[in-house]
Design a protein around this motif. Structure first.
Motif, mmCIF file in Angstrom:
data_model
loop_
_atom_site.group_PDB
_atom_site.id
_atom_site.type_symbol
_atom_site.label_atom_id
_atom_site.label_comp_id
_atom_site.label_asym_id
_atom_site.label_seq_id
_atom_site.Cartn_x
_atom_site.Cartn_y
_atom_site.Cartn_z
ATOM 1 N N GLY A 37 7.339 5.541 0.573
ATOM 2 C CA GLY A 37 7.199 6.878 0.000
ATOM 3 C C GLY A 37 6.552 6.937 -1.358
ATOM 4 O O GLY A 37 6.299 8.038 -1.881
ATOM 5 N N THR A 38 6.244 5.806 -1.971
ATOM 6 C CA THR A 38 5.650 5.789 -3.311
ATOM 7 C C THR A 38 4.236 5.223 -3.262
ATOM 8 O O THR A 38 4.031 4.087 -2.813
ATOM 9 C CB THR A 38 6.497 4.930 -4.270
ATOM 10 O OG1 THR A 38 7.815 5.464 -4.333
ATOM 11 C CG2 THR A 38 5.888 4.919 -5.668
ATOM 12 N N ASP A 39 3.248 6.012 -3.728
ATOM 13 C CA ASP A 39 1.882 5.519 -3.849
ATOM 14 C C ASP A 39 1.764 4.653 -5.097
ATOM 15 O O ASP A 39 2.288 5.003 -6.161
ATOM 16 C CB ASP A 39 0.893 6.679 -3.963
ATOM 17 C CG ASP A 39 0.668 7.393 -2.639
ATOM 18 O OD1 ASP A 39 1.116 6.870 -1.606
ATOM 19 O OD2 ASP A 39 0.052 8.484 -2.650
ATOM 20 N N LEU A 40 1.052 3.543 -4.969
ATOM 21 C CA LEU A 40 0.900 2.612 -6.085
ATOM 22 C C LEU A 40 -0.544 2.462 -6.543
ATOM 23 O O LEU A 40 -0.835 1.628 -7.410
ATOM 24 C CB LEU A 40 1.446 1.232 -5.678
ATOM 25 C CG LEU A 40 2.932 1.193 -5.285
ATOM 26 C CD1 LEU A 40 3.292 -0.170 -4.720
ATOM 27 C CD2 LEU A 40 3.802 1.518 -6.484
ATOM 28 N N LEU A 41 -1.447 3.269 -5.994
ATOM 29 C CA LEU A 41 -2.875 3.126 -6.290
ATOM 30 C C LEU A 41 -3.180 3.159 -7.769
ATOM 31 O O LEU A 41 -4.030 2.402 -8.263
ATOM 32 C CB LEU A 41 -3.672 4.242 -5.598
ATOM 33 C CG LEU A 41 -3.725 4.219 -4.073
ATOM 34 C CD1 LEU A 41 -4.354 5.499 -3.567
ATOM 35 C CD2 LEU A 41 -4.510 3.020 -3.590
ATOM 36 N N ASP A 42 -2.531 4.039 -8.497
ATOM 37 C CA ASP A 42 -2.861 4.223 -9.908
ATOM 38 C C ASP A 42 -2.037 3.341 -10.840
ATOM 39 O O ASP A 42 -2.196 3.405 -12.065
ATOM 40 C CB ASP A 42 -2.677 5.694 -10.294
ATOM 41 C CG ASP A 42 -3.650 6.603 -9.548
ATOM 42 O OD1 ASP A 42 -4.803 6.172 -9.339
ATOM 43 O OD2 ASP A 42 -3.265 7.719 -9.163
ATOM 44 N N GLU A 43 -1.169 2.521 -10.271
ATOM 45 C CA GLU A 43 -0.396 1.587 -11.089
ATOM 46 C C GLU A 43 -1.260 0.383 -11.463
ATOM 47 O O GLU A 43 -2.175 0.011 -10.733
ATOM 48 C CB GLU A 43 0.835 1.105 -10.320
ATOM 49 C CG GLU A 43 1.850 2.185 -10.011
ATOM 50 C CD GLU A 43 2.554 2.685 -11.253
ATOM 51 O OE1 GLU A 43 2.548 1.974 -12.291
ATOM 52 O OE2 GLU A 43 3.118 3.806 -11.200
#
Length: 510
Positions: A307-313
């Motif tokens: 459920g958590t997008d990590l693209l911008d991390e």
């Protein structure tokens, strides 16, 4: 909207050299499409069909009916006709497909027929690549171009982005995000000649990954549903059950992984790339796994988790989450280096293990979807380029009857075409000669008995010793001692190396 208007726009874009003028022509055509024509119309303007597979080959386009005198076809009518052609199957399908194709071409004017032939053959070279059309969509919809580009990279579907932007605006574009099950354009890497140059681009400390000699895979899992995609976003799920099983066994609910898969020998070293590549080939319509060794997946990035997008991390955050979520056996070899000496040692170890080289990465960089920036830099032990085959010469002597000498082209990002760099038949085994003869017969558009001109679709990895000036070729340069390393069925022509990259390599010393 009349299909003739699309054909006129395509011809005008082809005749126009300026980027701004091309964008305005495309934007004007997009504005004139009805909402229910946007998906098909934007695809045609990009040089594509909305339907990816139609069953129409080059031979079907040779004997066409006389063109119609008057333009009556609409964009919607053409799309409906092609959709009907695409689903023809079973007994009598060839005759039925010819009948439908004849009806479509018989209703088309000469200009419309030319566009249809180019669309069916994948031969539309008007300079309207996806990036240019993204700018035109932004202009036509009066939304920020950055919003269009990000939505396009996340969705991987130019048609969907065009419809969304032109019917619902910027707010709807912002709602387009990573969707588990829908592949997104992968982050790409620059090339460097050595570890020192790579570290200058990324800075230190840097993360060094082993660059595996495999195929790029992107794996999506939602509960028990797992899908595997190639770097060109083709679905190969049914061809790699071992990859599906490995990801399905993870103790997670939803996950999107970026990695590689490769065939290993009994010692755990990579088998020849062609054996790995053959397992992922989707050409020919087959869906069952092909014969050959099993593929082992290894992952180097995590884009979404439960459920958590990590693209911008930052990379360091994504990679820490990856290490927590996956067993060590599924992770690409990775280390942190703070100096050129440490990086060189990692490079040497990767080569000793039979791998391609290393990927040097900036740990603070986000996952830059679809971009080739300085945050990831690949280092290989030799000059290599991914080029496109433009034509092939019939062999002679012991190679008589085989298509042998390859005409190689680099991508020209300014025109959307390709610039020839020379020819080679070096490095071709009998197995590759047999394979490429059949492959280029499929792509042939002309054969004068000596040279077979082909659709510029097949990417081949070429090793060479340097670049030299050459008045023989349009780009003014040629490759020295070029030889074939392998065919890249995992890479589309739109991602081939550019003529600018070739020139940047420079002349060999001495």
């Amino acid at each position: 909207m009349l299909f003739l208007d699309v054909a006129a726009t395509s011809a005008a874009v082809t005749a126009t050299s300026g980027r701004k003028a091309k964008i305005e022509l495309l934007a004007d055509a997009l504005r004139r499409l009805d909402p229910d024509e946007l998906a098909a119309g934007s695809a045609y303007l990009a040089g594509e069909l909305r339907q990816r597979q139609t069953g129409v080959g080059y031979a079907s386009l040779r004997d066409l009916p006389a063109p119609a005198a008057d333009a009556t076809l609409t964009v919607g009518a053409v799309d409906a006709a092609i959709a009907e052609i695409a689903v023809v199957a079973g007994t009598g399908s060839q005759a039925r497909r010819r009948q439908l194709l004849g009806a479509l071409f018989g209703a088309a004017t000469a200009d419309e027929q030319r566009l249809l032939v180019a669309l069916f053959g994948g031969e539309l070279r008007q300079g309207a690549q996806a990036g240019l059309l993204a700018d035109a969509i932004a202009r036509a919809a009066e939304v920020p171009v950055t919003a269009v580009r990000r939505a396009l990279l996340l969705s991987g579907d130019l048609k969907h982005v065009a419809v969304t932007a032109l019917t619902r605006g910027a707010a709807a574009l912002a709602e387009i995000s990573l969707r588990v099950g829908t592949p997104l354009t992968p982050m790409l890497a620059q090339s460097a000649t050595d570890v020192s140059a790579a570290l200058l681009a990324t800075g230190t400390p840097a993360t060094v990954d082993v660059k595996l000699d495999g195929i790029r895979i992107q794996v999506h899992r939602s509960d028990d549903d797992v899908a595997v995609f190639t770097r060109s976003l083709d679905d190969i799920t049914t061809r790699v059950p071992e990859v599906v099983a490995a990801v399905r066994a993870l103790p997670v609910r939803d996950i999107v992984l970026d990695g590689e898969a490769m065939a290993l020998d009994d010692r755990g070293r990579p088998r020849p790339f062609q054996e790995t590549s053959s397992r992922a080939m989707t050409r020919g319509g087959g869906t069952a796994p092909s014969a050959g060794p099993a593929l082992t997946p290894y992952f180097f990035d995590l884009l979404h988790l439960d459920g958590t997008d990590l693209l911008d991390e930052p990379g360091r955050v994504r990679w820490a989450a990856l290490a927590d979520a996956l067993p060590a056996a599924l992770l690409v070899g990775r280390r942190t280096v703070t100096s050129e000496e440490e990086g060189a040692a990692a490079f040497a170890e990767a080569l000793a293990a039979g791998q391609e080289g290393v990927m040097i990465k900036a740990p603070e960089a986000p996952y830059d979807v679809g971009r080739r920036g300085s945050a990831w830099v690949k280092v290989k032990p030799r000059h290599t380029l991914d080029l496109v085959v433009l034509a092939v010469e019939w062999g002679h002597g012991r190679r008589r009857g085989w298509l042998s000498n390859l005409h190689l082209g680099a991508r020209d990002p300014r025109t959307g075409g390709f610039v020839m760099l020379g020819k080679t038949f070096k490095g071709l085994t009998d197995e590759l000669l047999r394979w490429q003869t059949e492959r280029f017969k499929e792509l042939a558009v002309d054969d004068n008995g000596w040279v077979v001109t082909v659709r510029p679709e097949q990417v081949v990895e070429i090793a060479f010793d340097g670049v030299q000036t050459s008045p023989r070729y349009p780009g003014g340069v040629a490759l020295r001692f070029a030889r074939v390393l392998r065919y890249r069925d995992d890479k589309p022509a739109a991602e081939a190396d550019t003529i600018d990259m070739v020139k940047a390599i420079g002349m060999p010393a001495g």
